[in-house]
Design a protein around this motif. Structure first.
Motif, PDB file in Angstrom:
ATOM      1  N   ARG A  73     -56.322 -43.163 -46.637  1.00 57.64           N
ATOM      2  CA  ARG A  73     -56.244 -43.884 -45.131  1.00 57.64           C
ATOM      3  C   ARG A  73     -56.578 -43.476 -44.281  1.00 57.64           C
ATOM      4  NH1 ARG A  73     -50.193 -45.716 -44.578  1.00 57.64           N
ATOM      5  NH2 ARG A  73     -49.296 -44.146 -43.263  1.00 57.64           N
ATOM      6  N   LYS A  74     -57.375 -43.835 -43.101  1.00 60.81           N
ATOM      7  CA  LYS A  74     -57.747 -44.057 -41.678  1.00 60.81           C
ATOM      8  C   LYS A  74     -56.609 -44.275 -41.076  1.00 60.81           C
ATOM      9  CE  LYS A  74     -61.396 -41.028 -44.011  1.00 60.81           C
ATOM     10  NZ  LYS A  74     -61.067 -39.656 -43.655  1.00 60.81           N
ATOM     11  N   SER A  75     -56.229 -43.580 -40.206  1.00 61.11           N
ATOM     12  CA  SER A  75     -55.706 -44.610 -38.739  1.00 61.11           C
ATOM     13  C   SER A  75     -56.855 -44.415 -38.427  1.00 61.11           C
ATOM     14  CB  SER A  75     -54.226 -43.873 -38.247  1.00 61.11           C
ATOM     15  OG  SER A  75     -53.304 -44.195 -39.352  1.00 61.11           O
ATOM     16  N   PHE A  76     -56.733 -45.212 -36.847  1.00 58.82           N
ATOM     17  CA  PHE A  76     -57.407 -45.217 -35.829  1.00 58.82           C
ATOM     18  C   PHE A  76     -56.652 -45.063 -34.632  1.00 58.82           C
ATOM     19  CE2 PHE A  76     -58.757 -48.847 -32.106  1.00 58.82           C
ATOM     20  CZ  PHE A  76     -60.308 -47.896 -31.817  1.00 58.82           C
ATOM     21  N   LEU A  77     -56.817 -44.553 -33.300  1.00 58.93           N
ATOM     22  CA  LEU A  77     -55.904 -44.445 -32.529  1.00 58.93           C
ATOM     23  C   LEU A  77     -56.479 -44.510 -31.474  1.00 58.93           C
ATOM     24  CD1 LEU A  77     -54.432 -41.080 -34.265  1.00 58.93           C
ATOM     25  CD2 LEU A  77     -53.374 -43.342 -34.351  1.00 58.93           C
ATOM     26  N   GLY A  78     -57.247 -45.477 -30.941  1.00 52.45           N
ATOM     27  CA  GLY A  78     -57.715 -45.635 -29.396  1.00 52.45           C
ATOM     28  C   GLY A  78     -59.500 -45.432 -29.743  1.00 52.45           C
ATOM     29  N   ALA A  79     -59.690 -44.827 -28.339  1.00 55.58           N
ATOM     30  CA  ALA A  79     -60.966 -44.997 -27.829  1.00 55.58           C
ATOM     31  C   ALA A  79     -60.705 -44.091 -26.677  1.00 55.58           C
ATOM     32  CB  ALA A  79     -61.490 -46.075 -26.879  1.00 55.58           C
ATOM     33  N   LEU A  80     -61.841 -42.667 -26.683  1.00 61.10           N
ATOM     34  CA  LEU A  80     -61.718 -42.011 -25.217  1.00 61.10           C
ATOM     35  C   LEU A  80     -63.220 -42.478 -24.654  1.00 61.10           C
ATOM     36  CD1 LEU A  80     -61.305 -38.459 -26.978  1.00 61.10           C
ATOM     37  CD2 LEU A  80     -59.715 -40.456 -25.752  1.00 61.10           C
ATOM     38  N   VAL A  81     -62.419 -42.143 -23.341  1.00 66.13           N
ATOM     39  CA  VAL A  81     -64.110 -42.341 -22.634  1.00 66.13           C
ATOM     40  C   VAL A  81     -64.357 -41.337 -21.456  1.00 66.13           C
ATOM     41  CG1 VAL A  81     -65.839 -43.043 -20.824  1.00 66.13           C
ATOM     42  CG2 VAL A  81     -63.746 -44.847 -21.451  1.00 66.13           C
ATOM     43  N   LEU A  82     -66.087 -39.880 -22.120  1.00 69.00           N
ATOM     44  CA  LEU A  82     -66.032 -38.788 -21.651  1.00 69.00           C
ATOM     45  C   LEU A  82     -67.142 -39.623 -21.146  1.00 69.00           C
ATOM     46  CD1 LEU A  82     -65.808 -36.952 -25.001  1.00 69.00           C
ATOM     47  CD2 LEU A  82     -64.137 -37.803 -22.802  1.00 69.00           C
ATOM     48  N   ASP A  83     -67.698 -38.528 -20.448  1.00 67.96           N
ATOM     49  CA  ASP A  83     -68.640 -38.113 -19.090  1.00 67.96           C
ATOM     50  C   ASP A  83     -69.250 -36.732 -18.844  1.00 67.96           C
ATOM     51  OD1 ASP A  83     -70.487 -39.542 -17.233  1.00 67.96           O
ATOM     52  OD2 ASP A  83     -69.422 -39.042 -15.934  1.00 67.96           O
ATOM     53  N   GLN A  84     -70.577 -36.579 -19.271  1.00 70.41           N
ATOM     54  CA  GLN A  84     -70.968 -35.127 -19.089  1.00 70.41           C
ATOM     55  C   GLN A  84     -70.986 -34.703 -18.046  1.00 70.41           C
ATOM     56  OE1 GLN A  84     -72.908 -33.613 -21.609  1.00 70.41           O
ATOM     57  NE2 GLN A  84     -72.155 -36.007 -22.593  1.00 70.41           N
ATOM     58  N   ILE A  85     -70.762 -33.475 -17.522  1.00 73.69           N
ATOM     59  CA  ILE A  85     -70.368 -32.865 -16.549  1.00 73.69           C
ATOM     60  C   ILE A  85     -71.596 -31.277 -16.518  1.00 73.69           C
ATOM     61  CG2 ILE A  85     -68.963 -31.261 -15.551  1.00 73.69           C
ATOM     62  CD1 ILE A  85     -67.163 -32.132 -16.752  1.00 73.69           C
ATOM     63  N   ASP A  86     -72.408 -31.207 -15.138  1.00 74.36           N
ATOM     64  CA  ASP A  86     -73.316 -30.238 -14.967  1.00 74.36           C
ATOM     65  C   ASP A  86     -72.407 -29.585 -14.690  1.00 74.36           C
ATOM     66  OD1 ASP A  86     -75.338 -32.320 -15.264  1.00 74.36           O
ATOM     67  OD2 ASP A  86     -75.264 -32.707 -12.959  1.00 74.36           O
ATOM     68  N   THR A  87     -72.808 -28.457 -15.991  1.00 76.07           N
ATOM     69  CA  THR A  87     -72.047 -26.843 -15.893  1.00 76.07           C
ATOM     70  C   THR A  87     -73.268 -25.391 -16.012  1.00 76.07           C
ATOM     71  OG1 THR A  87     -72.340 -26.837 -18.392  1.00 76.07           O
ATOM     72  CG2 THR A  87     -70.338 -27.321 -17.045  1.00 76.07           C
ATOM     73  N   PRO A  88     -73.040 -24.658 -15.234  1.00 82.24           N
ATOM     74  CA  PRO A  88     -73.808 -23.707 -15.184  1.00 82.24           C
ATOM     75  C   PRO A  88     -73.882 -22.910 -16.318  1.00 82.24           C
ATOM     76  CG  PRO A  88     -71.632 -22.875 -13.822  1.00 82.24           C
ATOM     77  CD  PRO A  88     -71.970 -24.552 -13.997  1.00 82.24           C
ATOM     78  N   MET A  89     -74.602 -22.095 -16.147  1.00 80.51           N
ATOM     79  CA  MET A  89     -75.229 -21.036 -17.314  1.00 80.51           C
ATOM     80  C   MET A  89     -74.100 -20.412 -17.671  1.00 80.51           C
ATOM     81  SD  MET A  89     -77.728 -21.914 -19.032  1.00 80.51           S
ATOM     82  CE  MET A  89     -78.444 -20.855 -19.705  1.00 80.51           C
ATOM     83  N   SER A  90     -72.689 -19.721 -17.326  1.00 77.36           N
ATOM     84  CA  SER A  90     -71.947 -18.809 -17.386  1.00 77.36           C
ATOM     85  C   SER A  90     -70.626 -19.795 -18.040  1.00 77.36           C
ATOM     86  CB  SER A  90     -71.809 -18.049 -15.740  1.00 77.36           C
ATOM     87  OG  SER A  90     -71.437 -18.954 -14.646  1.00 77.36           O
ATOM     88  N   ILE A 100     -68.718 -22.439 -19.894  1.00 80.99           N
ATOM     89  CA  ILE A 100     -68.475 -23.643 -20.817  1.00 80.99           C
ATOM     90  C   ILE A 100     -68.986 -25.454 -21.382  1.00 80.99           C
ATOM     91  CG2 ILE A 100     -66.693 -24.069 -21.170  1.00 80.99           C
ATOM     92  CD1 ILE A 100     -65.873 -23.488 -24.465  1.00 80.99           C
ATOM     93  N   HIS A 101     -69.770 -25.211 -21.660  1.00 85.64           N
ATOM     94  CA  HIS A 101     -70.466 -26.731 -21.816  1.00 85.64           C
ATOM     95  C   HIS A 101     -68.550 -27.906 -21.194  1.00 85.64           C
ATOM     96  CE1 HIS A 101     -71.392 -30.939 -23.224  1.00 85.64           C
ATOM     97  NE2 HIS A 101     -72.292 -30.685 -22.591  1.00 85.64           N
ATOM     98  N   ALA A 102     -68.995 -28.719 -20.893  1.00 90.28           N
ATOM     99  CA  ALA A 102     -67.632 -29.145 -20.568  1.00 90.28           C
ATOM    100  C   ALA A 102     -68.580 -30.789 -20.621  1.00 90.28           C
ATOM    101  CB  ALA A 102     -66.841 -28.540 -19.412  1.00 90.28           C
ATOM    102  N   ARG A 103     -67.001 -31.737 -20.566  1.00 91.55           N
ATOM    103  CA  ARG A 103     -67.360 -33.143 -20.635  1.00 91.55           C
ATOM    104  C   ARG A 103     -65.860 -33.408 -19.984  1.00 91.55           C
ATOM    105  NH1 ARG A 103     -68.968 -36.577 -25.651  1.00 91.55           N
ATOM    106  NH2 ARG A 103     -67.839 -35.349 -26.803  1.00 91.55           N
ATOM    107  N   GLN A 104     -65.642 -34.537 -19.416  1.00 88.34           N
ATOM    108  CA  GLN A 104     -64.898 -34.779 -18.270  1.00 88.34           C
ATOM    109  C   GLN A 104     -64.199 -36.200 -19.066  1.00 88.34           C
ATOM    110  OE1 GLN A 104     -66.031 -37.210 -14.656  1.00 88.34           O
ATOM    111  NE2 GLN A 104     -64.598 -35.607 -12.841  1.00 88.34           N
ATOM    112  N   ILE A 105     -63.213 -36.529 -19.243  1.00 89.51           N
ATOM    113  CA  ILE A 105     -62.309 -37.205 -20.317  1.00 89.51           C
ATOM    114  C   ILE A 105     -61.905 -38.757 -18.177  1.00 89.51           C
ATOM    115  CG2 ILE A 105     -60.283 -37.784 -20.880  1.00 89.51           C
ATOM    116  CD1 ILE A 105     -59.509 -35.200 -21.434  1.00 89.51           C
ATOM    117  N   ILE A 106     -62.815 -39.686 -18.969  1.00 87.05           N
ATOM    118  CA  ILE A 106     -62.456 -40.787 -17.666  1.00 87.05           C
ATOM    119  C   ILE A 106     -60.943 -41.580 -18.270  1.00 87.05           C
ATOM    120  CG2 ILE A 106     -63.589 -42.663 -16.712  1.00 87.05           C
ATOM    121  CD1 ILE A 106     -64.826 -39.960 -15.862  1.00 87.05           C
ATOM    122  N   ASP A 107     -60.915 -41.831 -19.835  1.00 85.61           N
ATOM    123  CA  ASP A 107     -60.209 -42.398 -20.221  1.00 85.61           C
ATOM    124  C   ASP A 107     -59.655 -41.672 -21.504  1.00 85.61           C
ATOM    125  OD1 ASP A 107     -58.283 -45.073 -19.447  1.00 85.61           O
ATOM    126  OD2 ASP A 107     -58.757 -45.407 -21.521  1.00 85.61           O
TER     127      ASP A 107
END
Length: 606
Positions: free
Chosen positions: A56-73, A75-82
């Motif tokens: 069985r699968k369990s649904f645990l809600g929603a995440l809202v993510l936003d892209q972040i401009d990150t320099p080459m040096s 790691i790729h990152a995203r912002q947690i809005i919710d």
């Protein structure tokens, strides 16, 4: 925005860091409300796998993510809005599972769980890039220490001040350890496999990825204003930092100057305290009092964020920095309300105000204690506090309503806009003779004091406070300072059940026995017949005769007011009358009221 449904492996397997922005609240999840329900879900899906029953699968809600401009040096990152609270909790669970497996020597699963908590970034310039989730500023140090500790003992060492992040780790560590069993259990590996696969595949979230034309802070504000359990102050913080960004201000600098203190004192601000019949977080109470002061109108507890936005929009020329500075300044004043020394004028006043269960004066007090914050101004503060206390206590004794207090103090704020002084506060208090807002004069106060049934008509906490104040007034320069214990109870000198050991002295022909009995029943509840005793002394002498009761009181009681009984041989209605009047003389000194404002007109008639 783009919407997808993903399991945890799709979220945590990739080399990426999910960062909580500055405007997010700190980690606040708790055992009963959050951790236990989440654990029940995890255990359910893991046991289904272990027993090879229908997956069985369990649904645990929603995440809202936003892209972040990150320099080459970086790691790729995203912002947690919710969803920061949820993602942080998952990392605590995975770290706890990793460390349980390490503790029993199950290296393979320890490594597998570690891959879901750490990025493999050997060339990164920032050592914190290894964390899959990076919480908001206030939690970063404790989160780092918890996830890198590596064992339960070291996490216990950093679980200071009831910090929720290490407590969450310890909660899940103990449950995981219990569920997995010991390494010599033949089912251990099967349970570890079921847990690992369930955490990876059976727990799903809806991921909302924002696009370039989406405003992340507006979405955060909208999502959380519609019913998720964020405090109004969290939304205010988001609003102000959003304003700061649009004004080109430095959010990190503003956070350090004005908001870091709130995050350091999270346990104080988010603690639920009683106000009237309800319990609310201190943060909410402060925001309500602050906005009442700023708006000069009674502010509803259900519309705090809405009212704050209206307040900010009233003065568009003020910057986010100005608003944050004001908010923080008054928060510091509010914080002091509970830390004044017990024997200071302010400490005594706030204790008595708490017993009177009256917080509607707080907006005014915020301004008073902010404005008069210098030792040279203490006489001004003393007069204001004494006048307010006298107003409230006299109305309590006179059994006058408290329903109009909120409007009264708002009017006081309006009438002192041209200058808040002790004289201006006194002028407002003296201005009305209406039942809803008058300050009882000495005659009315005395009439009530001599006749009111104190024990039955006045709430115990208020009555106890009045007796404590009277005892303090009995102290002379020759008396030791004795702090009254809060465990003392209100005791009748002549007991309510007086018939056995306290017979009526005589019954005259023109004063029938039934009327004498009725009169005595009234007298036993007058304030002249009441005192404070310890819980152990009270029942041992409760209904005993006067001379034995007097002996025990004088032998065991150290408070000042009980010395009054030293030379009294008979305790009857006349003695009660005398003590009631004597206590009133003290009450007049504690809670004075001027007849007119100095240099001003007499109070107007309603």
């Amino acid at each position: 925005m783009k919407v997808d449904k993903l399991a945890l492996d799709r979220i945590f397997d990739r080399t990426e860091r999910l960062e909580a922005p500055l405007f997010q609240r700190p980690y606040v999840w708790q055992r009963e409300k959050n951790w236990e329900p989440l654990w029940n879900t995890i255990r359910g899906v893991a046991e289904a796998r272990f027993h090879k029953s229908e997956k069985r699968k369990s649904f645990l809600g929603a995440l809202v993510l936003d892209q972040i401009d990150t320099p080459m040096s970086r790691i790729h990152a995203r912002q947690i809005i919710d969803g920061q609270q949820r993602l942080t909790t998952f990392q605590l669970i995975l770290a706890a599972a990793r460390d349980v497996c390490t503790a029993v020597g199950e290296v393979r699963y320890a490594h597998a769980f570690r891959k879901l908590t750490e990025n493999d970034v050997p060339l990164s310039e920032n050592p914190d890039d290894k964390f899959k989730v990076w919480p908001t500023n206030a939690d970063r140090r404790i989160f780092r220490d918890t996830l890198t500790a590596g064992n339960k003992r070291d996490v216990m060492a950093i679980a200071y001040d009831d910090a929720p992040i290490p407590r969450g780790y310890l909660f899940f560590y103990d449950l995981l350890q219990q569920w997995l069993g010991t390494s010599d259990d033949p089912n251990f590996l099967r349970r570890a496999e079921a847990l690992y696969q369930s955490l990876r595949e059976d727990l799903q979230l809806v991921i909302i990825d924002l696009e370039n034309d989406d405003d992340p802070q507006e979405i955060f504000e909208t999502l959380n204003a519609l019913g998720t359990p964020l405090l109004p102050a969290d939304l205010i913080k988001n609003f102000l930092f959003r304003m700061a960004q649009t004004q080109g201000l430095n959010p990190e600098k503003l956070n350090a100057l004005y908001w870091k203190g709130f995050d350091r004192e999270i346990s104080f601000w988010r603690e639920e305290v009683r106000q009237g019949r309800l319990r609310r977080p201190r943060y909410d109470l402060f925001v309500q009092h602050y906005l009442t002061l700023m708006m000069k109108e009674d502010v509803s507890a259900t519309e705090l964020f809405k009212v704050f936005k209206e307040y900010a929009n009233r003065t568009p020329e003020r910057s986010a920095c100005d608003l944050m500075a004001s908010f923080r300044t008054y928060a510091k004043v509010y914080r002091r309300f509970e830390v004044y020394p017990d024997d200071s004028r302010e400490g005594i006043f706030f204790y008595r105000l708490e017993q009177l269960d009256t917080s509607t004066a707080f907006p005014l007090l915020l301004e008073v204690l902010k404005q008069f914050d210098h030792p040279d101004q203490s006489p001004e503060v003393d007069q204001i506090l004494t006048d307010l206390e006298s107003f409230l206590v006299r109305r309590t004794v006179c059994e006058l309503t408290t329903k109009n207090y909120n409007r009264l103090f708002v009017e006081m704020l309006k009438n002192t806009e041209n200058g808040l002084t002790a004289a201006s506060v006194r002028k407002v208090l003296l201005a009305s003779s209406a039942d809803a807002s008058r300050w009882p004069d000495d005659k009315e106060f005395e009439r009530a004091w001599l006749t009111v049934n104190f024990y039955r008509k006045i709430k115990r906490t208020k009555l106890r406070m009045i007796l404590e104040a009277l005892d303090d007034a009995h102290r002379s320069s020759k008396s030791e300072i004795v702090r009254i214990e809060k465990t003392l109870t209100i005791e009748h000198i002549m007991p309510i059940q007086w018939e056995k050991n306290w017979p009526l002295a005589s019954v005259r022909g023109n004063f029938p026995h039934d009327l004498a009995t009725e009169r005595r029943d009234e007298y036993v509840n007058k304030i002249g017949n009441l005192t404070l005793l310890t819980r152990s002394l009270n029942p041992s002498i409760s209904n005993g005769p006067w001379l034995r009761k007097r002996q025990e009181i004088l032998k065991h009681s150290a408070i000042n007011m009980n010395r009054h009984f030293l030379e009294i041989e008979v305790w009857d209605e006349a003695a009660i009358d005398k003590r009631t009047k004597d206590l009133f003389r003290h009450a007049l000194k504690i809670w004075p009221r001027p007849s007119v404002i100095e240099g001003g007109p007499p109070p107007r008639q309603a």
